[in-house]
Scaffold this motif. Structure first.
Motif, PDB file in Angstrom:
ATOM      1  N   ALA A 191       0.877  -1.127   0.136  1.00  0.00           N
ATOM      2  CA  ALA A 191       0.015   0.254   0.114  1.00  0.00           C
ATOM      3  C   ALA A 191       1.194   1.224   0.070  1.00  0.00           C
ATOM      4  CB  ALA A 191      -0.931   0.043   1.176  1.00  0.00           C
ATOM      5  N   VAL A 192       1.764   1.302   0.886  1.00  0.00           N
ATOM      6  CA  VAL A 192       2.817   2.265   0.982  1.00  0.00           C
ATOM      7  C   VAL A 192       3.544   2.692  -0.425  1.00  0.00           C
ATOM      8  CG1 VAL A 192       4.744   3.369   2.166  1.00  0.00           C
ATOM      9  CG2 VAL A 192       2.930   2.170   3.288  1.00  0.00           C
ATOM     10  N   SER A 193       4.131   1.381  -0.947  1.00  0.00           N
ATOM     11  CA  SER A 193       5.065   1.721  -2.139  1.00  0.00           C
ATOM     12  C   SER A 193       3.943   2.097  -3.417  1.00  0.00           C
ATOM     13  CB  SER A 193       5.384   0.306  -2.511  1.00  0.00           C
ATOM     14  OG  SER A 193       6.060   0.221  -3.663  1.00  0.00           O
ATOM     15  N   GLU A 194       2.757   1.451  -3.415  1.00  0.00           N
ATOM     16  CA  GLU A 194       1.715   1.981  -4.427  1.00  0.00           C
ATOM     17  C   GLU A 194       1.503   3.615  -4.213  1.00  0.00           C
ATOM     18  OE1 GLU A 194      -2.534   1.108  -6.417  1.00  0.00           O
ATOM     19  OE2 GLU A 194      -1.944   0.134  -4.277  1.00  0.00           O
ATOM     20  N   SER A 195       1.169   3.905  -3.337  1.00  0.00           N
ATOM     21  CA  SER A 195       0.977   5.615  -2.813  1.00  0.00           C
ATOM     22  C   SER A 195       1.891   6.359  -3.483  1.00  0.00           C
ATOM     23  CB  SER A 195       0.475   5.602  -1.339  1.00  0.00           C
ATOM     24  OG  SER A 195       0.418   6.828  -1.175  1.00  0.00           O
ATOM     25  N   ALA A 196       3.133   5.694  -3.022  1.00  0.00           N
ATOM     26  CA  ALA A 196       4.528   6.586  -3.310  1.00  0.00           C
ATOM     27  C   ALA A 196       4.749   6.675  -5.028  1.00  0.00           C
ATOM     28  CB  ALA A 196       5.854   6.062  -2.600  1.00  0.00           C
ATOM     29  N   VAL A 197       4.461   5.471  -5.425  1.00  0.00           N
ATOM     30  CA  VAL A 197       4.565   5.318  -6.977  1.00  0.00           C
ATOM     31  C   VAL A 197       3.612   6.331  -7.764  1.00  0.00           C
ATOM     32  CG1 VAL A 197       4.568   3.971  -9.105  1.00  0.00           C
ATOM     33  CG2 VAL A 197       5.588   3.306  -7.242  1.00  0.00           C
ATOM     34  N   ARG A 198       2.372   6.247  -7.262  1.00  0.00           N
ATOM     35  CA  ARG A 198       1.239   6.845  -7.737  1.00  0.00           C
ATOM     36  C   ARG A 198       1.508   8.513  -7.703  1.00  0.00           C
ATOM     37  NH1 ARG A 198      -1.289   3.385 -11.150  1.00  0.00           N
ATOM     38  NH2 ARG A 198      -1.870   1.570  -9.889  1.00  0.00           N
ATOM     39  N   GLU A 199       1.937   8.859  -6.480  1.00  0.00           N
ATOM     40  CA  GLU A 199       2.351  10.242  -6.432  1.00  0.00           C
ATOM     41  C   GLU A 199       3.320  10.890  -7.257  1.00  0.00           C
ATOM     42  OE1 GLU A 199       3.271  10.758  -2.095  1.00  0.00           O
ATOM     43  OE2 GLU A 199       1.276  10.495  -1.641  1.00  0.00           O
ATOM     44  N   GLY A 200       4.414   9.965  -7.323  1.00  0.00           N
ATOM     45  CA  GLY A 200       5.495  10.089  -8.102  1.00  0.00           C
ATOM     46  C   GLY A 200       5.246  10.185  -9.447  1.00  0.00           C
ATOM     47  N   LEU A 201       4.457   9.458 -10.034  1.00  0.00           N
ATOM     48  CA  LEU A 201       4.035   9.556 -11.573  1.00  0.00           C
ATOM     49  C   LEU A 201       3.636  10.620 -11.915  1.00  0.00           C
ATOM     50  CD1 LEU A 201       2.720   5.780 -12.098  1.00  0.00           C
ATOM     51  CD2 LEU A 201       4.821   6.593 -12.850  1.00  0.00           C
ATOM     52  N   GLU A 202       2.628  11.257 -11.057  1.00  0.00           N
ATOM     53  CA  GLU A 202       2.154  12.617 -11.422  1.00  0.00           C
ATOM     54  C   GLU A 202       3.168  13.737 -11.399  1.00  0.00           C
ATOM     55  OE1 GLU A 202      -0.983  13.311  -8.347  1.00  0.00           O
ATOM     56  OE2 GLU A 202      -2.213  11.625  -8.969  1.00  0.00           O
ATOM     57  N   GLU A 203       4.034  13.704 -10.643  1.00  0.00           N
ATOM     58  CA  GLU A 203       5.038  14.656 -10.651  1.00  0.00           C
ATOM     59  C   GLU A 203       5.944  14.427 -11.754  1.00  0.00           C
ATOM     60  OE1 GLU A 203       7.308  14.334  -6.924  1.00  0.00           O
ATOM     61  OE2 GLU A 203       5.739  14.824  -5.601  1.00  0.00           O
ATOM     62  N   ILE A 204       6.227  13.325 -12.088  1.00  0.00           N
ATOM     63  CA  ILE A 204       7.197  13.137 -13.236  1.00  0.00           C
ATOM     64  C   ILE A 204       6.215  13.198 -14.684  1.00  0.00           C
ATOM     65  CG2 ILE A 204       7.983  11.123 -14.865  1.00  0.00           C
ATOM     66  CD1 ILE A 204       8.959   9.696 -12.311  1.00  0.00           C
ATOM     67  N   ALA A 205       5.166  13.051 -14.835  1.00  0.00           N
ATOM     68  CA  ALA A 205       4.308  13.562 -16.004  1.00  0.00           C
ATOM     69  C   ALA A 205       4.286  15.009 -16.211  1.00  0.00           C
ATOM     70  CB  ALA A 205       2.824  12.818 -15.784  1.00  0.00           C
ATOM     71  N   ALA A 206       3.922  15.666 -14.778  1.00  0.00           N
ATOM     72  CA  ALA A 206       4.048  17.119 -15.058  1.00  0.00           C
ATOM     73  C   ALA A 206       5.114  17.744 -15.385  1.00  0.00           C
ATOM     74  CB  ALA A 206       3.659  17.581 -13.612  1.00  0.00           C
ATOM     75  N   SER A 207       6.473  17.247 -15.072  1.00  0.00           N
ATOM     76  CA  SER A 207       7.705  17.827 -15.203  1.00  0.00           C
ATOM     77  C   SER A 207       8.293  17.237 -16.456  1.00  0.00           C
ATOM     78  CB  SER A 207       8.575  17.671 -14.196  1.00  0.00           C
ATOM     79  OG  SER A 207       8.952  16.314 -13.687  1.00  0.00           O
ATOM     80  N   ARG A 208       7.797  16.253 -17.211  1.00  0.00           N
ATOM     81  CA  ARG A 208       8.427  15.701 -18.294  1.00  0.00           C
ATOM     82  C   ARG A 208       8.661  16.621 -19.458  1.00  0.00           C
ATOM     83  NH1 ARG A 208       7.309   9.706 -21.350  1.00  0.00           N
ATOM     84  NH2 ARG A 208       9.414   9.715 -22.473  1.00  0.00           N
ATOM     85  N   SER A 209       9.670  16.691 -20.078  1.00  0.00           N
ATOM     86  CA  SER A 209       9.677  17.362 -21.477  1.00  0.00           C
ATOM     87  C   SER A 209       9.506  16.522 -22.650  1.00  0.00           C
ATOM     88  CB  SER A 209      11.122  18.187 -21.316  1.00  0.00           C
ATOM     89  OG  SER A 209      11.355  18.675 -22.585  1.00  0.00           O
ATOM     90  N   SER A 210       8.806  17.009 -23.674  1.00  0.00           N
ATOM     91  CA  SER A 210       8.743  16.235 -24.783  1.00  0.00           C
ATOM     92  C   SER A 210      10.306  15.814 -25.357  1.00  0.00           C
ATOM     93  CB  SER A 210       8.038  17.019 -25.940  1.00  0.00           C
ATOM     94  OG  SER A 210       8.706  18.016 -26.274  1.00  0.00           O
ATOM     95  N   SER A 211      11.197  16.523 -25.106  1.00  0.00           N
ATOM     96  CA  SER A 211      12.435  16.082 -25.505  1.00  0.00           C
ATOM     97  C   SER A 211      13.195  15.345 -24.565  1.00  0.00           C
ATOM     98  CB  SER A 211      13.366  17.430 -26.001  1.00  0.00           C
ATOM     99  OG  SER A 211      13.353  18.163 -24.697  1.00  0.00           O
ATOM    100  N   GLU A 212      12.584  14.749 -23.381  1.00  0.00           N
ATOM    101  CA  GLU A 212      13.444  14.022 -22.461  1.00  0.00           C
ATOM    102  C   GLU A 212      13.661  12.675 -23.330  1.00  0.00           C
ATOM    103  OE1 GLU A 212      12.983  13.605 -17.833  1.00  0.00           O
ATOM    104  OE2 GLU A 212      11.401  12.357 -18.817  1.00  0.00           O
ATOM    105  N   PRO A 213      14.909  12.082 -23.074  1.00  0.00           N
ATOM    106  CA  PRO A 213      15.205  10.826 -23.620  1.00  0.00           C
ATOM    107  C   PRO A 213      14.659   9.596 -23.071  1.00  0.00           C
ATOM    108  CG  PRO A 213      17.254  12.203 -23.508  1.00  0.00           C
ATOM    109  CD  PRO A 213      16.236  12.938 -22.757  1.00  0.00           C
TER     110      PRO A 213
END
Length: 220
Positions: free
Chosen positions: A25-47
């Motif tokens: 449960a803790v791991s899933e919650s951490a990943v879900r939160e992190g995915l949102e942050e990564i999606a928000a900050s990801r650049s279209s040019s990021e390899p």
């Protein structure tokens, strides 16, 4: 991305069911939160390699957060001190799957008629076999060498594999695989109709007279 995980409380330790449930449960919650942050900050040019490195770091950090959680539970409730769990996670991202693993639960991939174990067991038996002990002798050893909650820090194996049409993944606890390698029964199991895989996995474990928790998840 799709996230899938299994955990199995380490036998002989108090609160195994609590350990596996809380860690996942803790791991899933951490990943879900992190995915949102990564999606928000990801650049279209990021390899892609950089993106996947960030995802692997996220998976590893989620296991570390779960490790901290189990130590906190043990500190607050002395009767649960030492609780720990195995964990295997699969994160689907486009044409790739990213894996994180600790303990002796496993992730398999069936591609065509080829079955591959994608994770490496963290057990005394595997450690002994790697050191040159004959497999027949090594298999008599029991216990895990690494899991969430065992130590102050948890060692996490990380891996990336490609996806192809028709691939099937099985996430399962040792109650299903029984620490066997290249098992024809597992190959037949994964090749069957999808709706029968999990019930047949439970039946397979029972046929082996395994006195252990049985958890299996099929990812198509």
């Amino acid at each position: 991305p799709g996230l899938f995980a299994v955990g199995d409380g380490v036998g002989g330790r108090a609160g195994g069911d609590i350990a596996s449930c809380r860690a996942v449960a803790v791991s899933e919650s951490a990943v879900r939160e992190g995915l949102e942050e990564i999606a928000a900050s990801r650049s279209s040019s990021e390899p892609l390699e950089v993106h996947h490195a960030r995802l692997h770091a996220l998976l590893e950090a989620s296991f570390e957060r779960a490790n901290d959680e189990l130590h906190a539970i043990g500190a607050e409730q002395p009767h649960l001190q030492g609780l720990c769990t195995t964990a295997s996670a699969l994160l689907i991202d486009g044409e790739y799957a990213l894996l994180a693993h600790t303990g002796d639960s496993r992730i398999y991939r069936l591609r065509g008629r080829s079955l591959e174990q994608l994770t490496h067991d963290h057990t005394f038996a595997a450690w002994a076999e790697e050191g040159g002990v004959p497999s027949a002798s090594a298999s008599r050893l029991s216990g895990v060498t690494n899991a969430i909650g065992v130590g102050i820090q948890v060692r996490v194996d990380l891996k990336r594999v490609d996806l192809r049409a028709g691939d099937r993944f099985l996430l399962c606890t040792d109650g299903v695989h029984g620490h066997r390698n290249d098992d024809p029964a597992l190959l037949d199991l994964l090749g069957g109709p999808p709706e029968t895989v999990v019930p047949r996995a439970i039946k397979l474990a029972r046929s082996r007279e395994v006195n252990d928790n049985v958890t299996a998840a099929l990812i198509l």
